[in-house]
Design an enzyme around this catalytic site. Structure first.
Site, short mmCIF file in Angstrom:
data_model
loop_
_atom_site.label_atom_id
_atom_site.label_comp_id
_atom_site.label_asym_id
_atom_site.label_seq_id
_atom_site.Cartn_x
_atom_site.Cartn_y
_atom_site.Cartn_z
N TYR A 175 9.13 15.80 0.35
CA TYR A 175 9.05 17.03 -0.32
C TYR A 175 8.80 16.96 -1.62
O TYR A 175 8.22 17.92 -2.28
CB TYR A 175 10.08 17.77 0.14
N HIS A 208 0.88 -1.04 -0.04
CA HIS A 208 0.08 -0.16 -0.05
C HIS A 208 0.91 1.24 -0.03
O HIS A 208 0.67 2.08 -0.98
CB HIS A 208 -0.92 0.00 1.19
N SER A 262 12.53 5.85 -14.06
CA SER A 262 11.70 6.74 -14.86
C SER A 262 11.67 8.00 -14.40
O SER A 262 11.68 9.08 -15.06
CB SER A 262 10.33 5.96 -14.64
N SER A 263 11.83 8.10 -13.02
CA SER A 263 11.67 9.43 -12.31
C SER A 263 12.73 10.36 -12.70
O SER A 263 12.70 11.79 -12.95
CB SER A 263 11.63 9.25 -10.83
N SER A 320 -1.04 27.17 -5.25
CA SER A 320 -0.61 28.51 -5.48
C SER A 320 -0.92 29.01 -6.62
O SER A 320 -1.09 30.11 -6.98
CB SER A 320 1.09 28.59 -5.51
N ASP A 341 6.40 21.88 -26.48
CA ASP A 341 6.49 20.21 -26.12
C ASP A 341 7.50 20.08 -24.98
O ASP A 341 8.20 21.26 -24.74
CB ASP A 341 6.70 19.17 -27.30
N HIS A 347 13.65 11.41 3.22
CA HIS A 347 12.99 12.59 3.42
C HIS A 347 12.66 13.82 2.47
O HIS A 347 11.81 14.21 2.15
CB HIS A 347 13.63 13.25 4.93
N TRP A 366 7.45 -0.57 3.59
CA TRP A 366 7.90 -0.13 2.39
C TRP A 366 9.25 0.52 2.52
O TRP A 366 9.76 0.99 1.33
CB TRP A 366 6.83 1.08 2.03
N THR A 382 7.57 26.59 5.89
CA THR A 382 6.33 25.91 5.82
C THR A 382 5.20 27.12 6.15
O THR A 382 4.23 27.08 5.61
CB THR A 382 6.14 24.51 6.37
N HIS A 438 15.75 12.35 11.49
CA HIS A 438 14.30 12.44 12.46
C HIS A 438 13.35 11.30 12.27
O HIS A 438 12.49 10.90 13.02
CB HIS A 438 13.77 13.73 12.37
N HIS A 439 13.71 10.47 11.35
CA HIS A 439 13.00 9.07 11.12
C HIS A 439 13.55 8.02 12.03
O HIS A 439 12.98 6.94 12.07
CB HIS A 439 13.10 8.68 9.51
N ARG A 442 2.18 0.68 14.99
CA ARG A 442 1.74 0.74 13.51
C ARG A 442 1.99 -0.46 12.98
O ARG A 442 2.89 -1.35 13.67
CB ARG A 442 2.59 1.59 12.96
N GLU A 457 12.26 12.70 -0.28
CA GLU A 457 11.20 12.23 -1.27
C GLU A 457 9.69 12.83 -0.79
O GLU A 457 8.71 13.20 -1.39
CB GLU A 457 11.17 10.67 -0.75
N LYS A 511 4.51 29.91 3.94
CA LYS A 511 3.77 29.41 2.69
C LYS A 511 2.31 29.56 3.20
O LYS A 511 1.61 30.31 2.45
CB LYS A 511 3.89 28.18 2.45
#
Lengths: 537, 379
Positions: free
Chosen positions: A269, A89, A181-182, A280, A118, A265, A154, A340, A314-315, A462, A267, A343
């Site tokens: 963002y 998931h 791909s990315s 925006s 293009d 991390h 994951w 943040t 921090h993870h 979890r 990722e 914003k």
């Protein structure tokens, strides 16, 4: 300026080559159109449909998870299968649904918004899309091999991921392909934005959506190779006798976590910055007022991106780092709250004294700000190390990241789809379906995830297939919310299909407050747009 | 559920409710952290409340402004849009103020982090080892040094599969809890045998990942007597959800008594490795060892789980040469295999379980493995 002109000429010539085949007659018919297309709009469309189908697949897995957690005890599945569901998931939603959706938006919108005909590398664009289906197939097929799909989370943490069967290898290869791909997609976006802007469009005149994608693309190019590297090390640990992550062979399982989160991390963002960009665009349009603090928005986006590269541990506050490391990563993480916050304040100031109307895109944008801010608050709570020691790996964290990823990224995507559907299809979507979709999503999302804060605080870990009786009621509420949220997405599908098939004819600029370049094109946007670039004053 | 749940949901929406809700242990509507039972946990509890008040204040400030704007600055009310688009002064102010708030949050947190990390001068040191899926405790230094045992969940498979009733302790009790005295500094050395686990006791504010091959330490000092529960908080495979951490805090005198009992028990349990057992004795003992250590994967009927965990019934290992069988039980499977090493079990236990596996189900080798063979194998 000269550089811009040269590159533009290149883009123009490129368009002509293809024009030889299809300029007069439009695209070829049938399957071949989609297999061979180099058109940014076709590729964008494919990205969006691909991500929606993966969203359904990942959503069905969430359905399975919440159904098992509906009541205490094991009812529907084995714990191993439950772990496969949570693992996939997460992986499918991150790499299959959210990221490709944003690339789809970039494909459709970036050329139209900067006045380019293009994407810079049209053939590579085709390839970076067509890599996705095989990767998705690997992920889904893993459920049917002996031992089942990867079930180590994951995040691939070894040594658990070393214990898995071949489903884990398929997961690793899928991530390799998705990463490739990315990276190609990002190179394409960077090149397009830097070289193919219409004359007069300086960097600081670019729409904010384009800015956020430029910064996101740099982040992707920076961190995707890191992920590819670390899962390759995992692969060689699994099969070729290396011991990168095995203490008995001189390795360190925690090293994996450091490398993984150096990718992981940023990722986060990567998945939220383009959402900031979409919001925006929507807010000023429906407030009929320019975006407040454009340049501080750009600087805030850039500082978030830079800070995101120095907060990864921090993870890992519970792995037992030295006190200086704990403190450094706590301070750096808390610092992210500053840009943040800027914003959120800017968005509020954009709405202030506007002349607002509340069409579906605006509702999703406001819903985004409201719920994303709640996710931001729980983010600050998680950043404070002593509190994080208690909530790490509990449902509190699940609640936190669904507030930023679902009501953050996903709500912004929904808002963006409704906002640009008239341009894409030439029809107006059904406003009442759109509003119904918003309110159902809003209510059920909160029913699902708000109670998970309490579960986490009260001590529910979890990634568990079962829980103590104490947690039964909140879990049941959360499951009911999840079923409702899932079903609400069928309304979205209905609204989109209805809009593609017909509906009120959309004007070139259906939103009175819109200002960006794509609204100067007719609706639907022609197959080849901005063949002659506009001039931006 | 029903009306009580609805009432609770209302309560949830009033975020102010968040504060001051000290809850009893198993309240199904517990909204906050577990009641603290150590100074560190109290600090964490208070800091969390402080953070929530700050967040609430910001929430009301920002969304109050937004709500006012949403209600009044509408096109449908004929409101004409202003045209301002930046203000350097305002932007500097709202960059600086959050910065100051963050410093206010970080200051107490920093002090707590430094205190949490200071594991010096413990009264008692205990090694905690995570196994798939149980905890091992070895008292190394201080009163009780030498005590060593495995702590397993008392939740049965029947309870999990809804074939037996569940009580309020479902998933939250262990056969042998960790026992510590009140008011003493306890240092835990946390490690793991197979994959990463995490040892967490919310009431003490201590959570430490258990990493195979590395030892990390943490400490706590309980200031309340009673039973405190946590769960493993790092995904460690299929039974991750079923390895509770249960700590019993006692008055010092009671603790001394408990230590004496444990010492007496382990003295009585010491068996001469050269003692010779009969097949039936070993089989009976082995069945218990098997149920506690092996059945989670290989299943009570020895059939395993196809594709994931191999069957022992009729397997080449369990019916082939004894030496290879002993080797796998003691040292674990090949690299990358999910089969863990069980060298922490005693010679008698390993001899018993190997004998059991070779003579259970359809395995009829008739082999008897004596503790002395295990002892010799280890050398």
């Amino acid at each position: 300026m000269a550089a811009v002109h040269d590159d533009h000429a290149h883009g123009h010539g490129h368009g002509h080559e293809h024009g030889h085949d299809d300029h007069a007659h439009g695209p070829p018919k049938g399957m071949m159109r989609w297999l061979t297309t180099t058109n940014h709009k076709d590729i964008g469309t494919m990205y969006l449909w691909f991500s929606f189908s993966m969203f359904i697949v990942g959503g069905l897995m969430a359905f399975g998870i919440r159904a098992e957690l509906f009541q205490p005890g094991m009812q529907l599945m084995t714990p191993e299968f439950f772990n496969s569901l949570t693992t996939n998931h997460g992986l499918i939603m991150v790499f299959g649904a959210i990221m490709p959706a944003f690339v789809g938006f970039a494909n459709w919108q970036v050329p139209m918004m900067i006045g380019a005909p293009d994407m810079a590398f049209a053939r590579m664009n085709n390839w970076s899309f067509w890599l996705l289906p095989p990767a998705a197939l690997l992920l889904v097929a893993a459920f049917f091999v002996p031992g089942g799909a990867g079930a180590g989370g994951w995040t691939f943490y070894p040594p658990l991921s070393v214990q898995m069967g071949m489903g884990m290898d398929m997961m690793i290869f899928a991530v390799h392909i998705l990463g490739a791909s990315s990276i190609m997609g990002s190179i394409n976006i960077i090149t397009t934005i830097l070289n193919m802007r219409a004359p007069g469009m300086t960097l600081m005149k670019m729409p904010l959506f384009v800015w956020t994608w430029l910064i996101t693309a740099y982040l992707l190019v920076l961190v995707m190779p890191v992920l590819a590297g670390t899962v390759t090390m995992l692969l060689t640990d699994r099969h070729f006798g290396t011991n990168f992550f095995n203490a008995a062979g001189g390795g360190d399982p925690i090293m994996f976590q450091h490398i993984f989160w150096f990718f992981g991390h940023p990722e986060v963002y990567i998945m939220i910055l383009p959402a900031f960009g979409i919001v925006s665009e929507i807010l000023p349009t429906f407030s009929r007022k320019p975006l407040f603090g454009y340049s501080s928005m750009v600087y805030a986006t850039a500082s978030i991106a830079i800070l995101s590269c120095v907060v990864w541990a921090h993870h890992m506050f519970t792995v037992g780092m030295p006190v200086t490391a704990q403190l450094f990563f706590m301070y750096a993480t808390m610092l992210i709250a500053v840009p943040t916050g800027v914003k959120v304040f800017n968005w509020t100031a954009t709405m202030w004294q506007g002349s607002m109307s509340f069409e579906t895109p605006m509702l999703f944008a406001i819903g985004f700000i409201f719920l994303f801010t709640i996710g931001g608050f729980s983010g600050v709570v998680c950043a404070v190390v002593p509190v994080d020691i208690q909530v790490q790996e509990t449902y509190y964290v699940i609640a936190h990241f669904h507030y930023v990823l679902v009501s953050g990224s996903l709500f912004a995507l929904f808002g963006g789809v409704y906002y640009w559907l008239p341009k894409w299809t030439g029809h107006m979507y059904d406003e009442s379906l759109g509003k119904l979709h918003f309110w159902m999503s809003m209510v059920f999302f909160n029913v699902t995830f708000f109670v998970q804060h309490f579960l986490g605080l009260a001590g529910m870990p979890r990634r568990v297939p079962d829980y103590a009786l104490q947690f039964a009621d909140f879990n049941m509420i959360s499951s009911i919310g999840a079923f409702g949220f899932g079903l609400s997405q069928l309304i979205f599908l209905a609204a989109v299909v209805k809009c593609i098939r017909g509906g009120k004819k959309a004007e070139a600029k259906p939103w009175e407050g819109a200002t960006t370049l794509e609204w100067d094109l007719p609706s639907p946007a022609p197959y080849h747009s901005w063949v002659t670039p506009p001039v931006v004053k | 559920m029903s009306s009580k749940a609805a009432a609770t949901l209302l309560g949830i929406l009033a975020i102010a409710l968040y504060s001051g809700l000290g809850m009893a242990a198993a309240d199904p509507y517990q909204l906050n952290f577990t009641e603290p039972a150590s100074a560190i946990a109290s600090q964490i509890y208070d800091q969390h409340i402080m953070l929530l008040w700050i967040c609430l204040a910001i929430f009301i400030g920002v969304f109050g402004v937004m709500l006012y704007s949403l209600l009044n600055h509408r096109k449908s009310l004929g409101y004409k849009a202003a045209n301002f688009h930046h203000s350097t002064t305002v932007e500097i102010i709202w960059t600086v103020i959050p910065f100051i708030i963050l410093i206010a949050m970080a200051y107490p947190a920093t002090k707590t982090v430094i205190a949490m990390k200071d594991t010096s001068n413990p009264d008692i040191t205990i090694k905690v080892t995570g196994y798939q899926w149980q905890w091992g405790y070895d008292y190394l230094v201080g009163e009780g040094a030498g005590i060593s045992f495995i702590s397993r969940s008392t939740t049965t498979l029947d309870q999990r599969n809804n074939k037996a009733p569940k009580d309020e302790f479902y998933m939250l009790r262990a056969d042998k809890p960790l026992v510590v005295p009140i008011g003493k500094r306890v240092r835990v050395l946390v490690t793991a045998n197979d994959v990463i686990h995490a040892w967490w006791v919310p009431a003490f504010g201590v959570k430490q990942d258990a990493i195979p091959g590395f030892i990390r330490d943490a400490w706590f000092q309980a200031d309340k007597v009673g039973t405190f529960v946590g769960q493993c908080t790092e995904l460690c495979g299929k039974d991750h959800g079923f390895m509770p951490i249960v700590v019993e805090v006692m008055e010092p005198a009671q603790y001394t008594q408990w230590v004496a009992e444990q010492k007496a028990q382990s003295a009585a349990a010491v068996v001469d490795v050269n003692k010779v057992f009969t097949l039936d004795e070993l089989k009976a003992a082995g069945e218990k060892v098997y149920a506690g250590n092996c059945a989670a994967c290989h299943q009570a009927n020895g059939q395993g789980i196809p594709g994931t965990f191999v069957a022992l019934d009729g397997s080449k290992v369990a019916t082939g040469p004894k030496a290879e069988h002993i080797n796998i039980v003691v040292n674990g499977g090949k690299a990358g295999s999910a089969m863990a090493a069980f060298k922490h079990l005693s010679d008698v236990e390993i001899a018993a379980v190997v004998t059991y596996e070779r003579n259970a189900w359809s395995n009829m080798t008739g082999d008897v493995v004596q503790p002395s063979e295990i002892n010799a194998f280890r050398k």
